[in-house]
Design a protein around this motif. Structure first.
Motif, PDB file in Angstrom:
ATOM      1  N   GLU A  53       3.010   0.783 100.328  1.00 45.53           N
ATOM      2  CA  GLU A  53       2.137   1.661 100.058  1.00 45.53           C
ATOM      3  C   GLU A  53       1.742   2.015  98.589  1.00 45.53           C
ATOM      4  O   GLU A  53       1.473   3.070  98.254  1.00 45.53           O
ATOM      5  CB  GLU A  53       2.260   2.934 100.931  1.00 45.53           C
ATOM      6  N   ILE A  54       1.799   0.946  97.717  1.00 49.18           N
ATOM      7  CA  ILE A  54       1.262   1.384  96.320  1.00 49.18           C
ATOM      8  C   ILE A  54      -0.149   1.064  96.207  1.00 49.18           C
ATOM      9  O   ILE A  54      -0.721   0.096  96.545  1.00 49.18           O
ATOM     10  CB  ILE A  54       2.121  -0.164  95.502  1.00 49.18           C
ATOM     11  N   ASP A  55      -0.745   2.313  95.871  1.00 52.59           N
ATOM     12  CA  ASP A  55      -2.131   2.510  95.419  1.00 52.59           C
ATOM     13  C   ASP A  55      -2.439   2.058  93.866  1.00 52.59           C
ATOM     14  O   ASP A  55      -1.178   2.103  93.101  1.00 52.59           O
ATOM     15  CB  ASP A  55      -2.902   3.530  95.632  1.00 52.59           C
ATOM     16  N   GLY A  56      -3.464   2.333  93.468  1.00 53.71           N
ATOM     17  CA  GLY A  56      -3.876   2.390  91.976  1.00 53.71           C
ATOM     18  C   GLY A  56      -2.788   3.249  91.185  1.00 53.71           C
ATOM     19  O   GLY A  56      -2.283   2.912  90.136  1.00 53.71           O
ATOM     20  N   LYS A  57      -2.751   4.483  91.432  1.00 53.35           N
ATOM     21  CA  LYS A  57      -2.319   5.601  90.776  1.00 53.35           C
ATOM     22  C   LYS A  57      -0.717   4.921  90.565  1.00 53.35           C
ATOM     23  O   LYS A  57       0.137   5.263  89.553  1.00 53.35           O
ATOM     24  CB  LYS A  57      -2.489   6.790  91.469  1.00 53.35           C
ATOM     25  N   SER A  58      -0.245   4.897  91.823  1.00 51.05           N
ATOM     26  CA  SER A  58       1.181   4.608  91.788  1.00 51.05           C
ATOM     27  C   SER A  58       1.527   3.123  90.961  1.00 51.05           C
ATOM     28  O   SER A  58       2.416   2.909  90.370  1.00 51.05           O
ATOM     29  CB  SER A  58       1.794   4.025  93.405  1.00 51.05           C
ATOM     30  N   LEU A  59       0.617   2.096  91.214  1.00 49.88           N
ATOM     31  CA  LEU A  59       0.724   1.092  90.217  1.00 49.88           C
ATOM     32  C   LEU A  59       1.034   1.142  88.890  1.00 49.88           C
ATOM     33  O   LEU A  59       1.653   0.832  88.072  1.00 49.88           O
ATOM     34  CB  LEU A  59      -0.261  -0.181  90.828  1.00 49.88           C
ATOM     35  N   LEU A  60       0.032   2.174  88.355  1.00 47.27           N
ATOM     36  CA  LEU A  60      -0.190   2.338  86.874  1.00 47.27           C
ATOM     37  C   LEU A  60       1.130   3.106  86.460  1.00 47.27           C
ATOM     38  O   LEU A  60       1.196   3.175  85.210  1.00 47.27           O
ATOM     39  CB  LEU A  60      -1.584   3.127  86.644  1.00 47.27           C
ATOM     40  N   LEU A  61       1.989   3.841  87.484  1.00 43.94           N
ATOM     41  CA  LEU A  61       2.902   4.610  86.911  1.00 43.94           C
ATOM     42  C   LEU A  61       4.294   3.818  87.243  1.00 43.94           C
ATOM     43  O   LEU A  61       5.139   4.073  86.778  1.00 43.94           O
ATOM     44  CB  LEU A  61       3.070   5.655  87.770  1.00 43.94           C
ATOM     45  N   MET A  62       4.115   2.621  87.781  1.00 45.55           N
ATOM     46  CA  MET A  62       5.455   1.770  87.822  1.00 45.55           C
ATOM     47  C   MET A  62       5.955   1.255  86.759  1.00 45.55           C
ATOM     48  O   MET A  62       5.415   0.934  85.565  1.00 45.55           O
ATOM     49  CB  MET A  62       5.074   0.603  88.661  1.00 45.55           C
ATOM     50  N   GLN A  63       7.358   1.339  86.729  1.00 46.33           N
ATOM     51  CA  GLN A  63       8.143   0.759  85.477  1.00 46.33           C
ATOM     52  C   GLN A  63       8.516  -0.680  85.727  1.00 46.33           C
ATOM     53  O   GLN A  63       8.517  -1.127  87.030  1.00 46.33           O
ATOM     54  CB  GLN A  63       9.392   1.642  85.135  1.00 46.33           C
ATOM     55  N   ARG A  64       9.409  -1.218  84.928  1.00 48.01           N
ATOM     56  CA  ARG A  64       9.705  -2.815  84.833  1.00 48.01           C
ATOM     57  C   ARG A  64      10.679  -2.765  86.169  1.00 48.01           C
ATOM     58  O   ARG A  64      10.490  -3.589  86.914  1.00 48.01           O
ATOM     59  CB  ARG A  64      10.233  -3.080  83.612  1.00 48.01           C
ATOM     60  N   ASN A  65      11.586  -1.821  86.131  1.00 45.85           N
ATOM     61  CA  ASN A  65      12.702  -1.980  87.115  1.00 45.85           C
ATOM     62  C   ASN A  65      12.210  -1.606  88.652  1.00 45.85           C
ATOM     63  O   ASN A  65      12.508  -2.205  89.537  1.00 45.85           O
ATOM     64  CB  ASN A  65      13.681  -0.910  86.814  1.00 45.85           C
ATOM     65  N   ASP A  66      10.990  -0.731  88.647  1.00 44.46           N
ATOM     66  CA  ASP A  66      10.384  -0.677  90.028  1.00 44.46           C
ATOM     67  C   ASP A  66      10.011  -1.842  90.438  1.00 44.46           C
ATOM     68  O   ASP A  66      10.076  -2.334  91.763  1.00 44.46           O
ATOM     69  CB  ASP A  66       9.220   0.327  89.640  1.00 44.46           C
ATOM     70  N   VAL A  67       9.400  -2.616  89.742  1.00 52.09           N
ATOM     71  CA  VAL A  67       8.727  -3.872  90.195  1.00 52.09           C
ATOM     72  C   VAL A  67       9.812  -5.051  90.483  1.00 52.09           C
ATOM     73  O   VAL A  67       9.768  -5.831  91.367  1.00 52.09           O
ATOM     74  CB  VAL A  67       7.712  -4.421  89.154  1.00 52.09           C
ATOM     75  N   LEU A  68      11.050  -5.005  89.576  1.00 49.42           N
ATOM     76  CA  LEU A  68      11.902  -6.074  89.458  1.00 49.42           C
ATOM     77  C   LEU A  68      13.023  -5.689  90.893  1.00 49.42           C
ATOM     78  O   LEU A  68      13.413  -6.600  91.758  1.00 49.42           O
ATOM     79  CB  LEU A  68      12.732  -6.455  88.386  1.00 49.42           C
ATOM     80  N   THR A  69      13.229  -4.648  91.207  1.00 54.20           N
ATOM     81  CA  THR A  69      14.122  -4.229  92.154  1.00 54.20           C
ATOM     82  C   THR A  69      13.711  -3.381  93.522  1.00 54.20           C
ATOM     83  O   THR A  69      14.050  -3.555  94.584  1.00 54.20           O
ATOM     84  CB  THR A  69      15.445  -3.516  91.569  1.00 54.20           C
ATOM     85  N   GLY A  70      12.585  -2.428  93.051  1.00 55.51           N
ATOM     86  CA  GLY A  70      12.182  -1.533  94.009  1.00 55.51           C
ATOM     87  C   GLY A  70      11.454  -2.360  95.014  1.00 55.51           C
ATOM     88  O   GLY A  70      11.156  -1.613  96.246  1.00 55.51           O
ATOM     89  N   LEU A  71      10.895  -3.399  94.733  1.00 52.46           N
ATOM     90  CA  LEU A  71       9.803  -4.086  95.761  1.00 52.46           C
ATOM     91  C   LEU A  71      10.297  -5.237  96.712  1.00 52.46           C
ATOM     92  O   LEU A  71       9.850  -5.652  97.557  1.00 52.46           O
ATOM     93  CB  LEU A  71       8.688  -4.831  95.264  1.00 52.46           C
ATOM     94  N   SER A  72      11.674  -5.525  96.179  1.00 47.84           N
ATOM     95  CA  SER A  72      12.478  -6.548  96.833  1.00 47.84           C
ATOM     96  C   SER A  72      11.776  -7.950  97.014  1.00 47.84           C
ATOM     97  O   SER A  72      11.758  -8.498  97.962  1.00 47.84           O
ATOM     98  CB  SER A  72      12.881  -6.104  98.379  1.00 47.84           C
ATOM     99  N   ILE A  73      11.075  -8.177  95.920  1.00 49.65           N
ATOM    100  CA  ILE A  73      10.434  -9.497  95.668  1.00 49.65           C
ATOM    101  C   ILE A  73      11.447 -10.438  94.893  1.00 49.65           C
ATOM    102  O   ILE A  73      12.140  -9.904  93.809  1.00 49.65           O
ATOM    103  CB  ILE A  73       8.916  -9.387  95.351  1.00 49.65           C
ATOM    104  N   ARG A  74      11.247 -11.674  94.840  1.00 46.91           N
ATOM    105  CA  ARG A  74      11.855 -12.632  93.992  1.00 46.91           C
ATOM    106  C   ARG A  74      11.775 -12.237  92.563  1.00 46.91           C
ATOM    107  O   ARG A  74      10.723 -11.877  92.172  1.00 46.91           O
ATOM    108  CB  ARG A  74      11.625 -13.970  94.295  1.00 46.91           C
ATOM    109  N   LEU A  75      12.776 -12.706  91.629  1.00 49.10           N
ATOM    110  CA  LEU A  75      12.773 -12.208  90.282  1.00 49.10           C
ATOM    111  C   LEU A  75      11.612 -12.722  89.509  1.00 49.10           C
ATOM    112  O   LEU A  75      11.084 -12.268  88.767  1.00 49.10           O
ATOM    113  CB  LEU A  75      14.085 -12.669  89.662  1.00 49.10           C
ATOM    114  N   GLY A  76      11.578 -14.146  89.707  1.00 50.51           N
ATOM    115  CA  GLY A  76      10.293 -14.783  88.866  1.00 50.51           C
ATOM    116  C   GLY A  76       8.840 -14.211  89.241  1.00 50.51           C
ATOM    117  O   GLY A  76       8.307 -14.023  88.165  1.00 50.51           O
ATOM    118  N   PRO A  77       8.703 -14.051  90.608  1.00 52.20           N
ATOM    119  CA  PRO A  77       7.142 -13.610  90.326  1.00 52.20           C
ATOM    120  C   PRO A  77       7.368 -12.222  90.111  1.00 52.20           C
ATOM    121  O   PRO A  77       6.229 -11.799  89.753  1.00 52.20           O
ATOM    122  CB  PRO A  77       7.103 -13.791  92.061  1.00 52.20           C
TER     123      PRO A  77
END
Length: 107
Positions: A59-83
């Motif tokens: 449930e990432i909306d625009g406000k949440s997206l703009l506040l995301m840090q690198r670690n949130d994207v790399l580990t918090g979403l449980s997606i493969r490292l490359g993408p």
């Protein structure tokens, strides 16, 4: 004031050229105002349909997206490292940089 709005509108068009509802119609709204569906549509159109599902599930909306840090994207979403790296470096950082530059212009 009008010149600032024109500059912001131009950057908005550059950012949102991927955010398509259909092949013809493009949503012209600021990332901070994106819904969860808008964020998922953006990443689907940018070539990350599988990862777009993770943004929708979390449930990432625009406000949440703009506040995301690198670690949130790399580990918090449980997606493969490359993408995840591509999404953060090529999209999240760019959206953040553009959004926060726009905010500075109005100060």
């Amino acid at each position: 004031r009008e010149r600032e709005k024109d500059g912001r509108a131009e950057r908005k068009v550059m950012i949102l050229n991927f955010l398509c509802v259909s092949r013809i119609h493009v949503i012209f709204i600021y990332p901070v105002d994106w819904t969860v569906a808008d964020v998922a549509s953006y990443f689907t159109a940018a070539g990350f349909p599988e990862q777009a599902l993770a943004f929708r599930t979390q449930e990432i909306d625009g406000k949440s997206l703009l506040l995301m840090q690198r670690n949130d994207v790399l580990t918090g979403l449980s997606i493969r490292l490359g993408p995840a790296l591509k999404i953060y470096e090529r999209h999240v950082k760019v959206l953040q940089r553009t959004h926060f530059q726009d905010d500075e212009a109005f100060c």
